[in-house]
Design a protein around this motif. Structure first.
Motif, PDB file in Angstrom:
ATOM      1  N   PRO A  80       0.810  -1.225   0.000  1.00 29.53           N
ATOM      2  CA  PRO A  80       0.000   0.000   0.000  1.00 29.53           C
ATOM      3  C   PRO A  80       0.839   1.269   0.000  1.00 29.53           C
ATOM      4  O   PRO A  80       0.342   2.334  -0.365  1.00 29.53           O
ATOM      5  CB  PRO A  80      -0.827  -0.126   1.289  1.00 29.53           C
ATOM      6  CG  PRO A  80      -0.043  -1.039   2.163  1.00 29.53           C
ATOM      7  CD  PRO A  80       0.646  -1.999   1.238  1.00 29.53           C
ATOM      8  N   GLN A 129       1.660   1.351  -3.687  1.00 34.40           N
ATOM      9  CA  GLN A 129       0.469   0.981  -4.461  1.00 34.40           C
ATOM     10  C   GLN A 129       0.864   0.188  -5.716  1.00 34.40           C
ATOM     11  O   GLN A 129       0.384   0.433  -6.826  1.00 34.40           O
ATOM     12  CB  GLN A 129      -0.368   2.210  -4.803  1.00 34.40           C
ATOM     13  CG  GLN A 129      -0.936   2.883  -3.547  1.00 34.40           C
ATOM     14  CD  GLN A 129      -1.998   3.906  -3.854  1.00 34.40           C
ATOM     15  OE1 GLN A 129      -1.859   4.699  -4.776  1.00 34.40           O
ATOM     16  NE2 GLN A 129      -3.070   3.899  -3.074  1.00 34.40           N
ATOM     17  N   ASN A 174      -7.212   7.611   6.369  1.00 37.23           N
ATOM     18  CA  ASN A 174      -5.825   7.433   5.950  1.00 37.23           C
ATOM     19  C   ASN A 174      -5.458   5.953   5.973  1.00 37.23           C
ATOM     20  O   ASN A 174      -6.186   5.118   6.516  1.00 37.23           O
ATOM     21  CB  ASN A 174      -4.873   8.222   6.858  1.00 37.23           C
ATOM     22  CG  ASN A 174      -5.013   7.808   8.315  1.00 37.23           C
ATOM     23  OD1 ASN A 174      -4.701   6.690   8.679  1.00 37.23           O
ATOM     24  ND2 ASN A 174      -5.503   8.713   9.153  1.00 37.23           N
ATOM     25  N   LYS A 175      -4.309   5.666   5.407  1.00 38.91           N
ATOM     26  CA  LYS A 175      -3.862   4.281   5.306  1.00 38.91           C
ATOM     27  C   LYS A 175      -3.160   3.786   6.566  1.00 38.91           C
ATOM     28  O   LYS A 175      -2.739   2.628   6.613  1.00 38.91           O
ATOM     29  CB  LYS A 175      -2.924   4.130   4.105  1.00 38.91           C
ATOM     30  CG  LYS A 175      -1.664   5.002   4.151  1.00 38.91           C
ATOM     31  CD  LYS A 175      -0.894   4.836   2.858  1.00 38.91           C
ATOM     32  CE  LYS A 175       0.303   5.790   2.814  1.00 38.91           C
ATOM     33  NZ  LYS A 175       1.028   5.690   1.535  1.00 38.91           N
ATOM     34  N   ARG A 211      -4.843   0.307  10.925  1.00 39.05           N
ATOM     35  CA  ARG A 211      -4.605  -1.106  10.677  1.00 39.05           C
ATOM     36  C   ARG A 211      -4.618  -1.880  11.983  1.00 39.05           C
ATOM     37  O   ARG A 211      -4.359  -1.328  13.055  1.00 39.05           O
ATOM     38  CB  ARG A 211      -3.272  -1.324   9.946  1.00 39.05           C
ATOM     39  CG  ARG A 211      -2.092  -0.663  10.641  1.00 39.05           C
ATOM     40  CD  ARG A 211      -0.745  -1.010  10.018  1.00 39.05           C
ATOM     41  NE  ARG A 211      -0.628  -0.646   8.616  1.00 39.05           N
ATOM     42  CZ  ARG A 211       0.459  -0.890   7.882  1.00 39.05           C
ATOM     43  NH1 ARG A 211       1.495  -1.511   8.422  1.00 39.05           N
ATOM     44  NH2 ARG A 211       0.513  -0.538   6.622  1.00 39.05           N
ATOM     45  N   PRO A 246      -6.279   0.007   0.089  1.00 42.06           N
ATOM     46  CA  PRO A 246      -6.932   1.095  -0.646  1.00 42.06           C
ATOM     47  C   PRO A 246      -8.389   0.758  -0.924  1.00 42.06           C
ATOM     48  O   PRO A 246      -8.756  -0.419  -1.033  1.00 42.06           O
ATOM     49  CB  PRO A 246      -6.126   1.186  -1.940  1.00 42.06           C
ATOM     50  CG  PRO A 246      -5.572  -0.194  -2.129  1.00 42.06           C
ATOM     51  CD  PRO A 246      -5.316  -0.726  -0.748  1.00 42.06           C
ATOM     52  N   TYR A 247      -9.214   1.800  -1.059  1.00 42.26           N
ATOM     53  CA  TYR A 247     -10.613   1.597  -1.422  1.00 42.26           C
ATOM     54  C   TYR A 247     -10.731   1.726  -2.951  1.00 42.26           C
ATOM     55  O   TYR A 247      -9.755   1.519  -3.668  1.00 42.26           O
ATOM     56  CB  TYR A 247     -11.494   2.587  -0.657  1.00 42.26           C
ATOM     57  CG  TYR A 247     -12.982   2.330  -0.748  1.00 42.26           C
ATOM     58  CD1 TYR A 247     -13.501   1.038  -0.639  1.00 42.26           C
ATOM     59  CD2 TYR A 247     -13.877   3.387  -0.943  1.00 42.26           C
ATOM     60  CE1 TYR A 247     -14.864   0.814  -0.719  1.00 42.26           C
ATOM     61  CE2 TYR A 247     -15.249   3.168  -1.013  1.00 42.26           C
ATOM     62  CZ  TYR A 247     -15.734   1.873  -0.912  1.00 42.26           C
ATOM     63  OH  TYR A 247     -17.087   1.647  -0.999  1.00 42.26           O
ATOM     64  N   TRP A 289      -9.145   4.969   1.506  1.00 42.89           N
ATOM     65  CA  TRP A 289      -8.626   3.802   2.209  1.00 42.89           C
ATOM     66  C   TRP A 289      -9.765   3.136   2.970  1.00 42.89           C
ATOM     67  O   TRP A 289     -10.821   3.731   3.180  1.00 42.89           O
ATOM     68  CB  TRP A 289      -7.504   4.222   3.167  1.00 42.89           C
ATOM     69  CG  TRP A 289      -6.422   4.958   2.448  1.00 42.89           C
ATOM     70  CD1 TRP A 289      -6.331   6.305   2.264  1.00 42.89           C
ATOM     71  CD2 TRP A 289      -5.313   4.385   1.763  1.00 42.89           C
ATOM     72  NE1 TRP A 289      -5.220   6.612   1.509  1.00 42.89           N
ATOM     73  CE2 TRP A 289      -4.574   5.455   1.189  1.00 42.89           C
ATOM     74  CE3 TRP A 289      -4.846   3.079   1.587  1.00 42.89           C
ATOM     75  CZ2 TRP A 289      -3.420   5.244   0.457  1.00 42.89           C
ATOM     76  CZ3 TRP A 289      -3.700   2.873   0.856  1.00 42.89           C
ATOM     77  CH2 TRP A 289      -2.988   3.948   0.295  1.00 42.89           C
ATOM     78  N   CYS A 290      -9.515   1.918   3.407  1.00 43.77           N
ATOM     79  CA  CYS A 290     -10.588   1.234   4.128  1.00 43.77           C
ATOM     80  C   CYS A 290     -10.032   0.151   5.038  1.00 43.77           C
ATOM     81  O   CYS A 290      -8.927  -0.361   4.847  1.00 43.77           O
ATOM     82  CB  CYS A 290     -11.600   0.630   3.159  1.00 43.77           C
ATOM     83  SG  CYS A 290     -10.915  -0.596   2.015  1.00 43.77           S
TER      84      CYS A 290
END
Length: 508
Positions: free
Chosen positions: A188, A191, A274-275, A278, A286-287, A293-294
């Protein structure tokens, strides 16, 4: 003058569904075909890619085009199950059945091997995810070790969506949302594909090119036009995994918005700011669109468990349905509604195909706890629904613990047709659920992506399309009934984990 239409087709675990949608969100036509999952061994789950993935996309599209002229279709969007693995040759011919997502738990040894080789902490730091039965990297390694001839012949290793889009356009692409679920091979931070974790397993040139879901992958080729009935040259978006398209279909776009999908499995997607968000018990990536982001979560069984229950414990209801009587699921729902909240003390761990999040244990086993001679089939079916609800509550608690309490939960999928199930989930979790007016599903989101790809729609249009709907509100009194039962549910896995794993070692 005839209006433009956007075609969306989704290949799910047990059904392929298509829809034609007008620019105002109106559904012009729908079509669906059911199919089976192949279970060659305990813990294995596969699809026939030629018959189920490509064949049903062609059949559904041709069915839809019986009612409209194909030249009205201005864009095509595709989604399918994932993350899954299919080795194909240079001409996109499958070399074996497709290995499904986290319900397929064959790669337990390969997960351990990759964790040992690369280090669990290093994998999590680089990808934002730990390895589980959802991970595709270990499944590719499983093919390499157990089917070396297939591995050697494979030009690409693709997902179901990639396979279908490649058949339509000739281009081998995958979207960032789907790639982000190909653990641990997507990075990520860049990417792109992480060659460090591909080392010794798969060369990067055997992976698809990565694009965004709403970008144009290509156009329908002459050959694909003959197969599907579409007009050659029609643009096709890159597409995505079914859960991503499902989330878009109910308007999950902004941070804090969550989708709760009652499908063959439960899947949850919450958009984040944001990324950096977690957790080892969840997935992250990523969305659907740039700079989105997700957090994601997925249980291993949901609709697949209710299907198992219907097929094996309600044969009489299936026979009555076949004879023209009430639909078997509806009859089971009536029986469940007659059982009180708490199912008269029956508690189900829905780990009938291992479990994905939050325990990430492919060796977990399904459990029906608390049975007595007083219990009825209605008690058992309600306990199945409530067991899935207790699993959802564990995720809501985890999201809350992370400071990512959803601002709104939008429910979608076949399970939303069962009011007892919806209400029990809200009562167990304490969370309101919004059920949108259009519940066609992922193919509706695919149509949006098709419209965005050709420049005629924007993501925000889905809010207008899905204005209104119903809301399910928790009942405080019933919620109090569920609290001590949830405590028991939460303790059962730890109390039985060792014996579950012992059963797995014995080959069961």
């Amino acid at each position: 003058m005839t209006a433009d239409l956007f075609l969306g087709v989704d290949v799910g675990t047990y059904e392929t569904k298509g829809v034609l949608v007008a620019p105002d969100g109106r559904v012009e036509a729908t079509a669906a075909i059911g199919h089976a999952v192949i279970f060659p061994k305990a813990g294995w789950a596969e699809h026939d890619p030629e018959k189920t993935w490509w064949g049903e996309v062609c059949d559904v599209t041709r069915t839809l085009l019986r009612s409209v002229s194909a030249d009205r279709v201005k864009g095509v969007g595709i989604s399918a199950i994932g993350a899954d693995v299919l080795p194909v040759d240079e001409r996109m011919n499958p070399l074996r059945n497709g290995i499904l997502y986290g319900v397929d738990t064959r790669a337990v040894d390969e997960i351990a091997e990759m964790n040992y080789r690369f280090g669990e902490d290093a994998i999590f730091e680089a990808s934002g995810n730990v390895l589980s039965s959802q991970a595709t990297g270990p499944k590719v390694l499983w093919i390499m070790k157990n089917e070396p001839d297939v591995y050697a012949k494979a030009r690409w290793f693709v997902s179901a969506t990639t396979f279908i889009v490649a058949r339509l356009t000739g281009r081998v692409v995958i979207d960032h949302f789907s790639a982000g679920l190909h653990h641990p091979t997507y990075d990520p931070r860049t990417q792109g594909w992480n060659e460090d974790f591909l080392d010794g397993i798969l060369q990067v040139h055997r992976m698809p090119e990565i694009q965004w879901s709403h970008e144009v992958a290509g156009t329908v080729t002459d050959w694909a036009a003959e197969q599907t009935g579409l007009v050659a040259g029609t643009p096709v978006s890159t597409g995505t995994i079914d859960a991503g398209a499902e989330a878009l279909s109910v308007g999950v776009i902004e941070p804090g918005e969550m989708m709760l999908m009652y499908g063959s499995t439960v899947f949850m997607i919450q958009v984040t700011e944001n990324k950096a968000a977690r957790d080892r018990r969840l997935w992250a990536g990523p969305y659907l669109f740039p700079e989105t982001w997700c957090l994601l979560a997925g249980m291993a069984t949901s609709g697949s468990l209710t299907r198992w229950f219907r097929d094996h414990l309600a044969a009489d209801l299936l026979a009555a349905e076949a004879a023209g009587g009430q639909e078997a699921y509806a009859a089971l729902a009536t029986e469940a509604a007659a059982s009180p909240p708490g199912s008269n003390g029956v508690i189900v761990l829905p780990y009938f195909s291992g479990e994905r999040t939050p325990i990430n244990d492919p060796q977990a086993k399904g459990t029906i706890f608390g049975l007595s001679l007083t219990h009825t089939r209605g008690d058992l079916f309600r306990a199945v629904l409530e067991g899935i609800g207790h699993g959802i509550k564990q995720h809501v608690e985890l999201f809350t613990e992370m400071g990512a309490l959803p601002s709104v939960i939008r429910a979608v999928g076949g399970g939303t047709k069962n009011p007892t199930w919806l209400q029990s989930v809200s009562d167990i979790t304490g969370v309101r659920q919004e059920v949108p007016p259009v519940t066609v599903g992922a193919c509706y989101g695919d149509a949006v992506l098709a419209g965005i790809a050709v420049g005629e729609l924007s993501p925000e249009v889905i809010r207008d399309w899905q204005a209104g709907g119903a809301t399910v509100v928790p009942d405080p009194e019933t919620a109090a009934t569920y609290r001590p039962l949830h405590q028991i549910y939460s303790s059962l896995y730890g109390a039985t984990k060792e014996q579950m794993h012992r059963l797995h070692r014995l080959g069961y």
